[in-house]
Design a protein around this motif. Structure first.
Motif, PDB file in Angstrom:
ATOM      1  N   LEU A  89       1.857 -24.046 -50.300  1.00 16.22           N
ATOM      2  CA  LEU A  89       1.596 -24.165 -48.862  1.00 16.22           C
ATOM      3  C   LEU A  89       2.625 -25.069 -48.180  1.00 16.22           C
ATOM      4  O   LEU A  89       2.987 -24.851 -47.026  1.00 16.22           O
ATOM      5  CB  LEU A  89       0.190 -24.718 -48.610  1.00 16.22           C
ATOM      6  CG  LEU A  89      -0.979 -23.815 -48.985  1.00 16.22           C
ATOM      7  CD1 LEU A  89      -2.297 -24.570 -48.837  1.00 16.22           C
ATOM      8  CD2 LEU A  89      -0.977 -22.547 -48.160  1.00 16.22           C
TER       9      LEU A  89
ATOM     10  N   ARG B  90       1.003 -16.921 -49.761  1.00 15.61           N
ATOM     11  CA  ARG B  90       2.213 -17.598 -50.217  1.00 15.61           C
ATOM     12  C   ARG B  90       2.636 -17.029 -51.562  1.00 15.61           C
ATOM     13  O   ARG B  90       1.805 -16.725 -52.417  1.00 15.61           O
ATOM     14  CB  ARG B  90       1.993 -19.099 -50.398  1.00 15.61           C
ATOM     15  CG  ARG B  90       1.640 -19.854 -49.141  1.00 15.61           C
ATOM     16  CD  ARG B  90       2.805 -19.930 -48.163  1.00 15.61           C
ATOM     17  NE  ARG B  90       2.570 -20.863 -47.104  1.00 15.61           N
ATOM     18  CZ  ARG B  90       1.823 -20.650 -46.032  1.00 15.61           C
ATOM     19  NH1 ARG B  90       1.208 -19.496 -45.886  1.00 15.61           N
ATOM     20  NH2 ARG B  90       1.670 -21.559 -45.108  1.00 15.61           N
TER      21      ARG B  90
ATOM     22  N   ALA C 265      -3.170 -17.847 -45.425  1.00 12.09           N
ATOM     23  CA  ALA C 265      -2.478 -18.656 -46.438  1.00 12.09           C
ATOM     24  C   ALA C 265      -1.854 -17.808 -47.541  1.00 12.09           C
ATOM     25  O   ALA C 265      -1.988 -18.111 -48.718  1.00 12.09           O
ATOM     26  CB  ALA C 265      -3.438 -19.695 -47.023  1.00 12.09           C
TER      27      ALA C 265
ATOM     28  N   GLU D 144       1.316 -30.176 -44.496  1.00 13.85           N
ATOM     29  CA  GLU D 144       0.633 -30.355 -45.777  1.00 13.85           C
ATOM     30  C   GLU D 144       1.026 -31.679 -46.429  1.00 13.85           C
ATOM     31  O   GLU D 144       2.092 -32.224 -46.152  1.00 13.85           O
ATOM     32  CB  GLU D 144       0.949 -29.191 -46.722  1.00 13.85           C
ATOM     33  CG  GLU D 144       0.636 -27.818 -46.157  1.00 13.85           C
ATOM     34  CD  GLU D 144      -0.808 -27.601 -45.728  1.00 13.85           C
ATOM     35  OE1 GLU D 144      -1.706 -28.344 -46.160  1.00 13.85           O
ATOM     36  OE2 GLU D 144      -1.043 -26.667 -44.943  1.00 13.85           O
TER      37      GLU D 144
ATOM     38  N   GLY E 293       4.975 -25.569 -43.363  1.00 20.01           N
ATOM     39  CA  GLY E 293       4.064 -26.219 -44.295  1.00 20.01           C
ATOM     40  C   GLY E 293       4.475 -27.638 -44.627  1.00 20.01           C
ATOM     41  O   GLY E 293       3.623 -28.515 -44.811  1.00 20.01           O
TER      42      GLY E 293
END
Length: 147
Positions: free
Chosen positions: A16, A86, A84, A26, A22
């Protein structure tokens, strides 16, 4: 593909955080908020936090979060929301993203959803082309409010 386990959190949060957006939002060095969120997600049968593994030993190389949302609109239909998505940087361009989305679409059908939807940040132009190639249409204008 399998449902995520708590032990997967470092790899998931790492993915993430592995892009310019991100990296700003994050915090892979502090898993505490992700652990709390994971407890909520894993306790809700409408939530499907998935991981893709490859290799021997198995290594987490992809993830997505599928949420089934019951609703009144569309004659009481459920819809699925994909978030999300990824793929680990070392695995991009290998078709894994396509397989992740294909799984989410099939699971949405299996769950009886009338549609599957997703959002993508306006700056992720490559992702937009990817989703359009898979049959998604840009159909709505989205709005957010930070709380």
């Amino acid at each position: 593909m399998r449902h995520a386990r708590a032990a997967d959190l470092p790899a998931l949060v790492g993915m993430l955080a592995d892009d310019p957006l991100g990296a700003q939002r994050e915090s892979p060095d502090d898993l505490t908020p992700y652990e709390r969120a994971f407890e909520q997600i894993s306790g809700d049968p409408q939530q499907h936090l998935m991981v893709a593994e490859q290799g021997d030993p198995a290594r987490t190389v992809g993830t997505l979060h599928l949420t089934v949302i019951p609703g009144l609109s569309r004659r009481g239909s459920s819809r699925a929301l994909i978030e999300a998505v990824r793929v680990h940087g070392d695995e991009r361009g290998d078709g894994l993203g396509t397989r992740l989305i294909a799984w989410a679409i099939e699971e949405s059908r299996r769950q009886g959803c009338a549609l599957v939807q997703l959002t993508s940040d306006a700056t992720r132009i490559d992702a937009h082309r990817f989703y359009e190639r898979l049959g998604f249409e840009a159909s709505h204008l989205g709005f957010k409010m930070q709380l």
